[in-house]
Design a protein around this motif. Structure first.
Motif, short mmCIF file in Angstrom:
data_model
loop_
_atom_site.label_atom_id
_atom_site.label_comp_id
_atom_site.label_asym_id
_atom_site.label_seq_id
_atom_site.Cartn_x
_atom_site.Cartn_y
_atom_site.Cartn_z
N GLY A 144 0.79 -1.22 0.00
CA GLY A 144 0.00 0.00 0.00
C GLY A 144 0.83 1.27 0.00
N GLU A 145 2.13 1.14 0.25
CA GLU A 145 2.99 2.32 0.37
C GLU A 145 3.93 2.49 -0.82
N GLN A 149 1.46 -1.11 -8.64
CA GLN A 149 0.02 -1.27 -8.80
C GLN A 149 -0.42 -2.74 -8.85
N SER A 163 -5.86 -7.65 -1.99
CA SER A 163 -6.76 -8.22 -2.98
C SER A 163 -5.97 -9.13 -3.91
N TRP A 279 -2.78 -7.03 -5.49
CA TRP A 279 -2.80 -5.58 -5.51
C TRP A 279 -3.38 -5.08 -4.19
N HIS A 280 -3.11 -3.83 -3.86
CA HIS A 280 -3.66 -3.26 -2.63
C HIS A 280 -5.14 -2.93 -2.84
N PRO A 281 -5.98 -3.14 -1.82
CA PRO A 281 -7.42 -2.88 -1.97
C PRO A 281 -7.77 -1.46 -2.38
N LYS A 282 -6.86 -0.51 -2.21
CA LYS A 282 -7.18 0.86 -2.62
C LYS A 282 -7.42 0.97 -4.12
N TYR A 283 -6.96 -0.04 -4.88
CA TYR A 283 -7.17 -0.04 -6.33
C TYR A 283 -8.40 -0.85 -6.76
N ASP A 284 -9.13 -1.42 -5.81
CA ASP A 284 -10.24 -2.32 -6.16
C ASP A 284 -11.22 -1.71 -7.15
N HIS A 285 -11.58 -0.45 -6.93
CA HIS A 285 -12.64 0.17 -7.73
C HIS A 285 -12.12 1.17 -8.75
N GLU A 286 -10.81 1.19 -8.94
CA GLU A 286 -10.22 2.10 -9.94
C GLU A 286 -10.42 1.50 -11.33
#
Length: 314
Positions: A144-145, A149, A163, A279-286
């Motif tokens: 995440g840091e 991607q 994820s 991948w980090h969950p922050k990209y799930d909905h990108e």
């Protein structure tokens, strides 16, 4: 509240202004806005007071824009385009995706799969740019840091907190050069595992520590000739020595002909290797990330083989 504050247009008034400037007609603007003609006329009057400019001036049977209105129209077009982007109402278009996508994996993937990924994705997203970063196990807790991607690696199970999609699974095998003294053998004995030196690939997931464990149970120990994080150097060393190399089955199959390898089954119970796209969950909905990872997953899965359908020692 001061008169000056009351005179500032709100977002609804600005939208009315954009439609009026586009239509140059009050009744047509009212239809688009789903308002009455009198309501739009009142808003136009309010806008004229705010900007101290007539904005729309009658010219015969139609209206023309004042210079101030023309400038406002250009500014409003960009403003509402950006508002739509912020609200998430734009669809992802790979033809206009011009950002850099950083992928992390072993050097095997970088050498033999990444070129196909870049070729296929840039055909669909011509402005897309790629960066590559060699995967390190401690990246799992830093994903995440760091600027990565998407990553692929071998793990026993899907990691918690990230994820993932499973790419596939297989088992480990031993490979030698095709002129090796064991190149006619379909299996290897416990004694031969100690007689011949081993090359160990230390990068990426754990590919061969099970071999040391099984050998210790039998009071055996293998000799490590060299340890390297790179598949490329491991295969180069393999061609110059009588060493043994433990690798995943799908890699042995994919490289058997080009690297002139001989594949040998391991005489112990072997673990199942599982491969993951992470991948980090922050990209799930990108949207751009979703599009990219779906294509990467498809390409990487096509590089895997079904273990049950293979007889690599034939």
């Amino acid at each position: 509240m001061s008169d000056e504050m009351n005179q500032k247009p709100n977002l609804n008034l600005l939208y009315t202004l954009e439609v009026l400037l586009a239509e140059k007609h009050v009744s047509r603007a009212a239809e688009r806005l789903n308002l009455t003609q009198s309501a739009v006329s009142r808003q136009l009057s309010h806008l004229r007071d705010i900007y101290r400019d007539p904005l729309l001036v009658r010219n015969g049977n139609h209206y023309v824009l004042t210079p101030r209105a023309q400038r406002l129209g250009e500014e409003l077009e960009g403003l509402f385009h950006n508002i739509t982007k912020v609200l998430g109402h734009t669809d992802f278009d790979p033809q206009h995706f011009d950002e850099t996508f950083t992928f992390s994996s072993s050097d095997y993937v970088a050498q033999f799969i990444l070129p196909e990924l870049v070729d296929k994705l840039t055909n669909m997203a011509p402005a897309m740019q790629f960066a590559y970063r060699l995967w390190e196990p401690d990246n799992l807790i830093k994903l995440g840091e760091i600027n990565v991607q998407l990553a692929s690696t071998m793990l026993p199970e899907a990691p918690l907190g990230l994820s993932s999609h499973q790419i596939g699974e297989d088992i480990p095998v031993i490979v030698t050069r095709d002129k090796h003294p064991l190149s006619e053998s379909k299996s290897i004995t416990e004694q031969q595992l100690t007689d011949y030196p081993h090359i160990r690939i230390s990068g990426g997931g754990d590919k061969d520590s099970f071999l040391d464990k099984e050998m210790r149970l039998r009071h055996l120990k293998r000799k490590i000739l060299v340890s390297t994080p790179f598949f490329s150097s491991a295969f180069a060393l393999l061609q110059q020595t009588d060493a043994l190399l433990t690798v995943p089955l799908h890699i042995a199959v994919n490289l058997k002909s080009t690297q002139k390898l001989h594949v040998i089954d391991i005489p112990f119970n072997v673990p199942t290797h599982k491969y993951w796209l992470l991948w980090h969950p922050k990209y799930d909905h990108e949207p751009s990330h979703r599009w990219t990872r779906e294509h990467v997953l498809s390409i990487m899965r096509s590089s895997m083989y079904s273990v049950q359908k293979l007889n690599v020692t034939e």
